[in-house]
Design a protein around this motif. Sequence first.
Motif, PDB file in Angstrom:
ATOM      1  N   ASN A   1      -0.624  -9.654 -10.305  1.00  0.00           N
ATOM      2  CA  ASN A   1      -0.510  -8.668 -11.387  1.00  0.00           C
ATOM      3  C   ASN A   1      -1.759  -7.815 -11.514  1.00  0.00           C
ATOM      4  N   GLY A   2      -2.921  -8.436 -11.254  1.00  0.00           N
ATOM      5  CA  GLY A   2      -4.161  -7.676 -11.308  1.00  0.00           C
ATOM      6  C   GLY A   2      -4.200  -6.590 -10.248  1.00  0.00           C
ATOM      7  N   LEU A   3      -3.803  -6.929  -9.019  1.00  0.00           N
ATOM      8  CA  LEU A   3      -3.759  -5.921  -7.958  1.00  0.00           C
ATOM      9  C   LEU A   3      -2.741  -4.830  -8.271  1.00  0.00           C
ATOM     10  N   MET A   4      -1.592  -5.244  -8.811  1.00  0.00           N
ATOM     11  CA  MET A   4      -0.569  -4.258  -9.159  1.00  0.00           C
ATOM     12  C   MET A   4      -1.062  -3.310 -10.248  1.00  0.00           C
ATOM     13  N   SER A   5      -1.854  -3.823 -11.179  1.00  0.00           N
ATOM     14  CA  SER A   5      -2.331  -2.976 -12.271  1.00  0.00           C
ATOM     15  C   SER A   5      -3.350  -1.946 -11.800  1.00  0.00           C
ATOM     16  N   THR A   6      -3.930  -2.160 -10.625  1.00  0.00           N
ATOM     17  CA  THR A   6      -4.870  -1.171 -10.084  1.00  0.00           C
ATOM     18  C   THR A   6      -4.157  -0.092  -9.269  1.00  0.00           C
ATOM     19  N   LEU A   7      -2.833  -0.147  -9.216  1.00  0.00           N
ATOM     20  CA  LEU A   7      -2.080   0.817  -8.406  1.00  0.00           C
ATOM     21  C   LEU A   7      -2.393   2.269  -8.782  1.00  0.00           C
ATOM     22  N   PRO A   8      -2.466   2.638 -10.077  1.00  0.00           N
ATOM     23  CA  PRO A   8      -2.817   4.040 -10.381  1.00  0.00           C
ATOM     24  C   PRO A   8      -4.159   4.454  -9.785  1.00  0.00           C
ATOM     25  N   ILE A   9      -5.143   3.535  -9.839  1.00  0.00           N
ATOM     26  CA  ILE A   9      -6.459   3.830  -9.264  1.00  0.00           C
ATOM     27  C   ILE A   9      -6.347   4.002  -7.752  1.00  0.00           C
ATOM     28  N   MET A  10      -5.607   3.104  -7.109  1.00  0.00           N
ATOM     29  CA  MET A  10      -5.444   3.188  -5.658  1.00  0.00           C
ATOM     30  C   MET A  10      -4.721   4.466  -5.251  1.00  0.00           C
TER      31      MET A  10
ATOM     32  N   TYR B   1       5.757  -0.937  16.018  1.00  0.00           N
ATOM     33  CA  TYR B   1       4.507  -1.437  16.589  1.00  0.00           C
ATOM     34  C   TYR B   1       4.324  -0.933  18.022  1.00  0.00           C
ATOM     35  N   ILE B   2       5.378  -1.035  18.820  1.00  0.00           N
ATOM     36  CA  ILE B   2       5.301  -0.601  20.227  1.00  0.00           C
ATOM     37  C   ILE B   2       5.029   0.894  20.307  1.00  0.00           C
ATOM     38  N   LEU B   3       5.754   1.686  19.497  1.00  0.00           N
ATOM     39  CA  LEU B   3       5.575   3.137  19.517  1.00  0.00           C
ATOM     40  C   LEU B   3       4.171   3.533  19.065  1.00  0.00           C
ATOM     41  N   THR B   4       3.573   2.741  18.193  1.00  0.00           N
ATOM     42  CA  THR B   4       2.209   3.030  17.743  1.00  0.00           C
ATOM     43  C   THR B   4       1.195   2.632  18.806  1.00  0.00           C
ATOM     44  N   VAL B   5       1.423   1.501  19.455  1.00  0.00           N
ATOM     45  CA  VAL B   5       0.509   1.026  20.491  1.00  0.00           C
ATOM     46  C   VAL B   5       0.432   2.011  21.657  1.00  0.00           C
ATOM     47  N   VAL B   6       1.591   2.565  22.042  1.00  0.00           N
ATOM     48  CA  VAL B   6       1.608   3.486  23.194  1.00  0.00           C
ATOM     49  C   VAL B   6       1.184   4.898  22.800  1.00  0.00           C
ATOM     50  N   GLY B   7       0.946   5.137  21.518  1.00  0.00           N
ATOM     51  CA  GLY B   7       0.411   6.409  21.083  1.00  0.00           C
ATOM     52  C   GLY B   7       1.421   7.453  20.657  1.00  0.00           C
ATOM     53  N   ILE B   8       2.698   7.098  20.608  1.00  0.00           N
ATOM     54  CA  ILE B   8       3.716   8.054  20.176  1.00  0.00           C
ATOM     55  C   ILE B   8       3.628   8.281  18.666  1.00  0.00           C
ATOM     56  N   LEU B   9       3.382   7.200  17.921  1.00  0.00           N
ATOM     57  CA  LEU B   9       3.255   7.290  16.469  1.00  0.00           C
ATOM     58  C   LEU B   9       1.811   7.031  16.058  1.00  0.00           C
ATOM     59  N   PRO B  10       1.344   7.676  14.992  1.00  0.00           N
ATOM     60  CA  PRO B  10      -0.005   7.403  14.489  1.00  0.00           C
ATOM     61  C   PRO B  10      -0.003   6.166  13.603  1.00  0.00           C
ATOM     62  N   ARG B  11      -1.174   5.647  13.323  1.00  0.00           N
ATOM     63  CA  ARG B  11      -1.288   4.517  12.406  1.00  0.00           C
ATOM     64  C   ARG B  11      -1.130   4.996  10.966  1.00  0.00           C
ATOM     65  N   ALA B  12      -0.545   4.155  10.132  1.00  0.00           N
ATOM     66  CA  ALA B  12      -0.434   4.471   8.706  1.00  0.00           C
ATOM     67  C   ALA B  12      -1.827   4.472   8.098  1.00  0.00           C
ATOM     68  N   ILE B  13      -2.103   5.452   7.239  1.00  0.00           N
ATOM     69  CA  ILE B  13      -3.464   5.613   6.724  1.00  0.00           C
ATOM     70  C   ILE B  13      -3.793   4.635   5.601  1.00  0.00           C
ATOM     71  N   GLY B  14      -2.792   3.926   5.073  1.00  0.00           N
ATOM     72  CA  GLY B  14      -3.059   2.966   4.003  1.00  0.00           C
ATOM     73  C   GLY B  14      -2.813   3.528   2.621  1.00  0.00           C
ATOM     74  N   MET B  15      -2.081   4.624   2.543  1.00  0.00           N
ATOM     75  CA  MET B  15      -1.746   5.233   1.249  1.00  0.00           C
ATOM     76  C   MET B  15      -0.944   4.248   0.412  1.00  0.00           C
ATOM     77  N   GLN B  16      -1.349   4.042  -0.847  1.00  0.00           N
ATOM     78  CA  GLN B  16      -0.630   3.148  -1.743  1.00  0.00           C
ATOM     79  C   GLN B  16       0.528   3.934  -2.381  1.00  0.00           C
ATOM     80  N   VAL B  17       1.658   3.912  -1.698  1.00  0.00           N
ATOM     81  CA  VAL B  17       2.822   4.684  -2.127  1.00  0.00           C
ATOM     82  C   VAL B  17       3.530   3.926  -3.246  1.00  0.00           C
ATOM     83  N   PRO B  18       3.839   4.588  -4.349  1.00  0.00           N
ATOM     84  CA  PRO B  18       4.509   3.882  -5.454  1.00  0.00           C
ATOM     85  C   PRO B  18       5.895   3.415  -5.067  1.00  0.00           C
TER      86      PRO B  18
END
Length: 421
Positions: free
Chosen positions: A29-38, A353-370
Amino acid sequence: MGFVETFTEKGQDIANKIQSNRYMSAISNGLMSTLPIMMIGALSTLLSSMQIEAYQNLIAPIKALLALPATFTTNALSLYTVFAIANELAKSFKQDGAGAGYVSLFAFLVLTPISLFTVEGAPMPVSALTFDFLGARGLFAAMIVGLLASRIYIFALDKNWTIKMPDGVPPFITRTFSSLIPAFIVAIIFTIISGVFAQTSFGSFHQFIYTVLQIPLQGLGGNIWSLLLALFVMQLLWVFGIHGAIVVMAVIRPIMTTLDLENLAAYQAGEAMPHLVTGSFWSVFANFSPMLGLVLVLFVTKSKQFKLLGRLGAPGAIFGIHEPLIFGLPIVMNPILAIPYILSPMVCTLLGYILTVVGILPRAIGMQVPFGAPIFLSGLLQGSWKLGVAQLLMIPVSAAIYYPFVKILDKRNLEQEQHAE
């Protein structure tokens, strides 16, 4: 009682214990409550760091300003986390959450190493608190300190180690003075802990936790096979009517959040993102496409029941809400649909995972999407339109997995409907 009933009962007990556990709930719950900040920090990073040359030229005069919110949100998330977790834990004991939060924040800061810098023109070195352990690197330490400092504070209050004020004193003043002794106890304990770790080879409590606990856990959680195992367990629990997300996410959310934050910090700095498998990666490939593939198959079935369920379940599935389909078809206790239900998100995740490893897809930037952000948009917010398109292309893949199994049930349902007519 048969195996299925026993497994379901035991599983429900485990889920209930995890959900009702004060300490696990405080972290979750503590991590979830920081979602607006993230989200503020993630959006700031996205707006200031999108790797499009024309866009970067356009924002050049205000880039530093656009990046400023991320400095005091994403890069300082451990400060918000330690307060939020301590607050949640104290409230579960019916104690003052804010008081526990402030004391725990102090405890975290007193453990944080102070750096010395030589500044030209200054008569002596300048001491400063850097962001090294205020962001992702300090997140596990923040969780531990939030729980431990808050628990000591609560223990002292429960023992009535407080300053008693006479009747007639305003409640606010009474609460303030009653927290003084517990606060001093926490301060003394954590000051001693800081001094002890300063004498070790680690140099600080934060470095100790990061080296001994956080790095190994991130290595385990950031592994594709660990992620697939977690997905398998979660989906299997849902098949037995147990809320798999509660059980699995309670364990892996802290790890995944840390991995996301490190990727986000690297993206902001214009560096290569260190982690491929993160919570954002999970969300992009496992949360939307599999159930929308099922919906797509339901639209082409012949039985009225399945067609209706497809129409009813589609809106929720677009936004990552699957319960109408899980309990409506049902998938719960359905051995035929259980197979594609477990398999489809694992296949989508492995393909991603495979498509990202071979370079077709980029890595997710870590955006905290609601929660509730729809398919494609949730991928787009992870830094690239390619991830949104990949989500859409995974829908027919999932549909192909579901089709032979749904066809079996559709034929049976159609025969029953025709017989009833």
